[in-house]
Scaffold this motif. Sequence first.
Motif, mmCIF file in Angstrom:
data_model
loop_
_atom_site.group_PDB
_atom_site.id
_atom_site.type_symbol
_atom_site.label_atom_id
_atom_site.label_comp_id
_atom_site.label_asym_id
_atom_site.label_seq_id
_atom_site.Cartn_x
_atom_site.Cartn_y
_atom_site.Cartn_z
ATOM 1 N N THR A 129 -27.115 30.131 -19.380
ATOM 2 C CA THR A 129 -26.445 31.115 -18.678
ATOM 3 C C THR A 129 -25.115 30.415 -18.283
ATOM 4 O O THR A 129 -25.320 29.134 -18.549
ATOM 5 N N GLN A 130 -23.888 30.693 -17.741
ATOM 6 C CA GLN A 130 -22.904 29.918 -17.310
ATOM 7 C C GLN A 130 -23.875 28.532 -16.422
ATOM 8 O O GLN A 130 -23.152 27.704 -16.298
ATOM 9 N N LYS A 131 -24.205 29.476 -15.153
ATOM 10 C CA LYS A 131 -24.796 28.184 -14.071
ATOM 11 C C LYS A 131 -25.143 27.517 -14.846
ATOM 12 O O LYS A 131 -25.236 26.170 -14.345
ATOM 13 N N GLU A 132 -26.170 27.289 -15.822
ATOM 14 C CA GLU A 132 -26.919 26.583 -16.070
ATOM 15 C C GLU A 132 -26.470 25.313 -17.266
ATOM 16 O O GLU A 132 -26.927 24.500 -17.436
ATOM 17 N N LEU A 133 -25.458 26.176 -18.272
ATOM 18 C CA LEU A 133 -24.802 25.251 -18.407
ATOM 19 C C LEU A 133 -23.699 24.548 -17.248
ATOM 20 O O LEU A 133 -23.721 23.100 -17.388
ATOM 21 N N ALA A 134 -22.912 24.856 -16.613
ATOM 22 C CA ALA A 134 -22.415 23.515 -15.372
ATOM 23 C C ALA A 134 -23.828 23.161 -14.949
ATOM 24 O O ALA A 134 -23.513 21.849 -14.987
ATOM 25 N N GLN A 135 -24.965 23.649 -14.929
ATOM 26 C CA GLN A 135 -25.844 22.101 -14.208
ATOM 27 C C GLN A 135 -26.345 21.163 -14.984
ATOM 28 O O GLN A 135 -26.549 19.717 -14.814
ATOM 29 N N LYS A 136 -26.286 21.825 -16.378
ATOM 30 C CA LYS A 136 -26.622 20.646 -17.694
ATOM 31 C C LYS A 136 -25.081 19.595 -17.882
ATOM 32 O O LYS A 136 -26.514 18.138 -18.118
#
Length: 69
Positions: free
Chosen positions: A16-23
């Motif tokens: 997800t976009q959220k996961e990519l932001a966190q990573k």
Amino acid sequence: MIKIKVSDMLGKYKMTQKELAQKTGIRPATISALYHETIKRIEIAHIDALCKAFNCKVEDIFEYIPDDK
């Protein structure tokens, strides 16, 4: 024109976009702008973080498409 393939890469890696932001540490709003190809400029550090997150080369994320004349 530069095609930004972040949406393709997210689909490929089922992320997800959220996961990519966190990573990556990239702001969610910036990830969204990349996803929707509305971003006007990008930092080299962001390109580096995206390549690390997707374990890919720059050309896997960005593609140059010549304009029709």
